[in-house]
Design an enzyme around this catalytic site. Structure first.
Site, PDB file in Angstrom:
ATOM      1  N   ASP A 212      -1.393   1.997  -6.079  1.00  0.00           N
ATOM      2  CA  ASP A 212      -0.467   2.850  -5.321  1.00  0.00           C
ATOM      3  C   ASP A 212      -1.253   3.567  -4.232  1.00  0.00           C
ATOM      4  O   ASP A 212      -2.465   3.388  -4.109  1.00  0.00           O
ATOM      5  CB  ASP A 212       0.277   3.826  -6.247  1.00  0.00           C
ATOM      6  CG  ASP A 212       1.706   4.049  -5.770  1.00  0.00           C
ATOM      7  OD1 ASP A 212       1.874   4.486  -4.609  1.00  0.00           O
ATOM      8  OD2 ASP A 212       2.653   3.776  -6.537  1.00  0.00           O
ATOM      9  N   HIS A 282       3.250   1.521  -0.513  1.00  0.00           N
ATOM     10  CA  HIS A 282       2.405   2.143  -1.542  1.00  0.00           C
ATOM     11  C   HIS A 282       0.992   1.540  -1.472  1.00  0.00           C
ATOM     12  O   HIS A 282       0.362   1.257  -2.489  1.00  0.00           O
ATOM     13  CB  HIS A 282       3.012   1.966  -2.941  1.00  0.00           C
ATOM     14  CG  HIS A 282       4.246   2.790  -3.132  1.00  0.00           C
ATOM     15  ND1 HIS A 282       4.208   4.150  -3.361  1.00  0.00           N
ATOM     16  CD2 HIS A 282       5.560   2.463  -3.110  1.00  0.00           C
ATOM     17  CE1 HIS A 282       5.444   4.617  -3.467  1.00  0.00           C
ATOM     18  NE2 HIS A 282       6.288   3.623  -3.310  1.00  0.00           N
ATOM     19  N   GLU A 345      10.146   1.316  -1.563  1.00  0.00           N
ATOM     20  CA  GLU A 345       9.864   2.469  -0.710  1.00  0.00           C
ATOM     21  C   GLU A 345       8.883   2.161   0.425  1.00  0.00           C
ATOM     22  O   GLU A 345       8.058   2.995   0.773  1.00  0.00           O
ATOM     23  CB  GLU A 345       9.309   3.622  -1.557  1.00  0.00           C
ATOM     24  CG  GLU A 345      10.298   4.112  -2.586  1.00  0.00           C
ATOM     25  CD  GLU A 345       9.757   5.275  -3.407  1.00  0.00           C
ATOM     26  OE1 GLU A 345      10.516   6.209  -3.642  1.00  0.00           O
ATOM     27  OE2 GLU A 345       8.574   5.219  -3.833  1.00  0.00           O
TER      28      GLU A 345
END
Ligand code: ACM
Length: 782
Positions: A212, A282, A345
């Site tokens: 991440d 990420h 995302e």
């Protein structure tokens, strides 16, 4: 609400009463004390997840040190070994080795009926012994876990099991838990403890979030900088600096040898690990290590900001080859069929701003950045497919076109899952608002940091992974269900256990048990035995949901309070005291709201079958000072702006306990509704200061706000209502005291009505640090 003695209660009580036989080592064959309750009362085994079929029978069998365990063949032998080891580690039971004659426990692989799940098993307990049978080693292992559950609750060296026959098979093939090792790092020993617990819950899929923005946690030999650079971040604020001013890095990664060890450990417990390499977003830690595979020029560092960070992998050919190089090592390490490729995302700001990426997109004839993301993922899917692996990703992978064989993990609700299943893709349901375990499990003030939207046990239990609106023909595409443990706010092993347990029990039941057998009251009746098992496994499960919640309404005259008590899980037997003593099962039962004088020392505990559920009673001092005090955990928030409420912790000290604060990060304010202000002269506030460390989408960033500072360092302000007149204002100091807090007192102008909705704020930009209220106390004139 669960009544204290339902039929299901009797079931559990009967088993426990029957189970704990005096430790004089009653031999299996000799007469044993009569069962406290007839076998007919045993309507279901106190097992979690509840088996598909449980048929009570006449008789019983006593398991003790003389009980032989037999397991013909290698596969059954492995299961028997795992079973006896676990039993020896978690109970006083030391079973005899397999050669003995006479009644005992037999594990046996038998040819399975066609169509039977490889995870199915039967378990038969009768006077003559115990037999566990399955067509496959995985099923036999599941049967062993059921038998372990029956023996591990009582904690006796001789356990009498009522006769029964269990026929069991899972509802879903994917029964998953995700753990985030990127935001906070978990040691190999801690991962193994989670795997042990998963196995006893019959959870079979461990989704390991290994990369991440904040950390790259898996060694990739071709690209050593991924862990050398990407494996460390500097935490924000004080925790990120040593006394000498040098950075206090937070580091961690798993070597390939450690990963092989964990994979083997999981396999021995019939758990498949699904590694996640998050693409294309990420990616900040990876881009920090290899900036040439990012999009923007210039170096960056692994992020210490939670939320959505903008760093993306570059979509060009060289970066796809880099990602394939990573995946090549990943599939060498993880033999399971799935690789999770993330996809969530990935805000496209960097791709939109990059002329090179835009030109690449045009060359490929792609219409937008979503199509470009899809192009990348399709390429990686082809790479995985060619190596006999399947791609799974978060539901954003639907946008821009799903890779043809992809499985979708639906997290932004269930809609993505419905859409994917409708188009014939397999789906794992993992909706954030129901199955995210970083959401607090109760609204109690002693809940550790996290997201204070609640993911209660009831909410998890009520979730059906197969949406009613999904056409019958597509339902088979829902291959399972998974809970996700994100760890931004979960910094310690103690808190990780708190967040996972006991909620893992509800997850297990919705993942395994046939829908028609689901029954929350029955589940609550079985849960206390499960808590015994957690203790046996050495698991420090969360206590909050087992304790008592208190809602108080203060009398206007301030000399009495009305108190409502409840147990967050719905256990109905609450006992209380007002004399300072610890409540017992014989203390007064709470049946209706109490009105108690001020001061009163109130204690309460929830009981089941005469025993307290939590380790400690809940306790409240209801005195004059308490009535004039509110904390961040008991105040409301003002409604303006985007209201993202978080329970955050102080950044100091770097190790050990830290204070936590409830704060809405968009427009921090704390609201004391309908405060009674007669005789009040001032308000005293205790506040701390914590880093603001969040990446926000641009449209969210626009909602962030604060009052403009007037004094040099801003001021603490109190208004009557969020936009009303100022009732108090006090300049803030430049910094906190050495203990990380300030206390200040501001004279309060009391409106003529004698009451107000006190809206408390700290003016000044919330970046890079924000003041956070911990306690507000009204001070009277004398
Ligand atoms: C996610 O919660 N970003 C999958």
């Amino acid at each position: 609400m669960i009544r204290n003695r339902t039929a299901a209660t009797l079931t559990v009580a009967a088993l426990l009463a029957a189970a704990a036989i005096a430790t004089g080592c009653t031999p299996s064959a000799s007469p044993a004390p009569a069962l406290a309750v007839a076998a007919a009362d045993v309507q279901g085994a106190p097992v979690i997840p509840l088996p598909a079929v449980v048929q009570p029978a006449e008789g019983r069998f006593v398991v003790d040190a003389t009980t032989a365990v037999r397991a013909p063949g290698d596969a059954a032998g492995r299961v028997a070994t795992r079973f006896t080891e676990l039993l020896a580690r978690t109970t006083p039971l030391r079973l005899a080795d397999g050669q003995g004659q006479g009644p005992g426990i037999e594990f046996r692989i038998v040819p399975a009926a066609a169509g039977t799940s490889p995870e199915a098993y039967t378990l038969h307990i009768g006077d003559e012994g115990i037999s566990v049978q399955a067509g496959d080693e995985h099923g036999l292992f599941n049967g062993a876990m059921t038998l372990w559950q029956l023996l591990a609750g009582p904690q006796s060296s001789a356990v009498a099991l009522p006769a029964m026959r269990i026929e069991d098979t899972p509802r879903f093939a994917w029964r998953g838990l995700m753990l985030d090792s990127a935001r906070h790092f978990w040691s190999v020993e801690q991962i193994k403890a989670v795997l042990d617990a998963m196995a006893t819950h019959k959870l079979n899929t461990f989704h390991w979030h290994l990369t991440d923005d904040q950390g790259w946690r898996i060694e990739i030999k071709r690209y050593p900088r991924l862990t050398e650079v990407g494996g460390c971040r500097v935490p924000p604020g004080e925790a990120g600096r040593r006394a000498d001013g040098s950075p206090n890095r937070y580091c961690g990664h798993y070597t390939q040898a450690q990963i092989r060890d964990v994979v083997a450990y999981a396999a021995a417990r019939h758990i498949t690990i699904v590694p996640e390499i998050d693409v294309p977003g990420h990616a900040q830690a990876a881009v920090a290590a290899y900036p040439e595979h990012g999009v923007v020029d210039g170096p960056t560092e692994p992020s210490h900001n939670w939320g959505v960070n903008p760093y993306l992998f570059n979509p060009r050919e060289e970066t796809l080859q880099f990602l394939e190089g990573i995946l090549a090592e990943v599939i060498e390490l993880f033999p399971g069929p799935y690789v999770h490729i993330g996809g969530d995302e990935a805000v496209k700001y960097q791709w939109q701003a990059s002329p090179a990426v835009q030109a690449h997109m045009r060359r490929l004839g792609l219409k937008d950045e979503e199509a470009l993301q899809s192009h990348m993922l399709k390429r990686l899917e082809a790479f995985l497919e060619a190596r006999d692996r399947k791609l799974i990703g978060w539901d954003e992978i639907i946008e821009g076109g799903l890779p043809p064989q992809a499985t979708v993990m639906s997290w932004r609700g269930i809609e993505g899952g419905i859409e994917a299943a409708t188009h014939g893709h397999d789906v794992v349901m993992s909706p954030g608002n129901t199955l995210y375990l970083d959401f607090l499990q109760t609204n109690l003030p002693d809940e550790p940091p996290g997201r204070p939207k609640f993911t209660s046990m009831q909410k998890i239990y009520a979730f059906d992974p197969v949406p009613a609106q999904l056409p019958a023909a597509q339902r088979r595409h829902v291959i399972g269900v998974q809970a996700n443990m994100w760890t931004e706010h979960t910094r310690t092993w103690e808190r990780l256990q708190h967040n996972l347990f006991p909620r893992m029990a509800a997850l297990a039941e919705i993942a395994w048990t046939p829908l028609e057998r689901k029954d929350y009251d029955g589940f609550l009746a079985r849960l206390p035995v499960q808590l015994h098992r957690y203790r046996a496994l050495g698991i420090a499960y969360g206590q909050t949901a087992l304790s008592v919640a208190m809602q108080r309404q203060d009398d206007r005259a301030g000399n009495r309070v009305r108190v409502e008590l409840s147990n967050p899980l719905g256990y109905g037997d609450i006992r209380y005291t007002t004399d300072g003593s610890v409540p017992t099962s014989r203390s007064p039962a709470y049946t209706a709201p109490l009105v108690v004088p001020v001061p009163t020392e109130l204690q309460a505990a929830a009981f089941f079958d005469g025993k307290p559920l939590a380790d400690r009673a809940s306790q409240w001092t209801l005195d004059a000072a308490a009535l004039l005090t509110r904390t961040d955990k008991t105040l409301a928030q003002c409604p303006q702006g985007g209201r993202l409420l978080l329970r955050l912790e102080d950044d100091t000290p770097a190790e050990g306990p830290r204070a936590s604060f409830d704060v809405t990060i968009f427009n921090p304010c704390w609201l004391w509704e309908d405060a009674q202000l007669q005789d009040v002269a001032s308000i005293q506030v205790r506040a701390g200061r914590i880093p603001y460390n969040f990446g926000l989408l641009r449209e969210e960033e626009a909602k962030r706000g604060f009052r403009k500072a007037v004094a040099a360092h801003g001021e603490f302000e109190v208004r009557d209502g969020c936009e009303g007149p100022v009732l108090a204002s006090q300049p803030l100091p430049q910094a906190t005291d050495a203990d990380g807090f300030i206390t200040l007192e501001a004279p309060l102008r009391v409106p003529a009505s004698g009451r107000a909705d006190l809206c408390m704020t700290f003016s000044g930009d919330t970046r890079p640090q924000m003041w956070v209220l911990q306690q507000a106390t009204l001070r009277t004139r004398d």
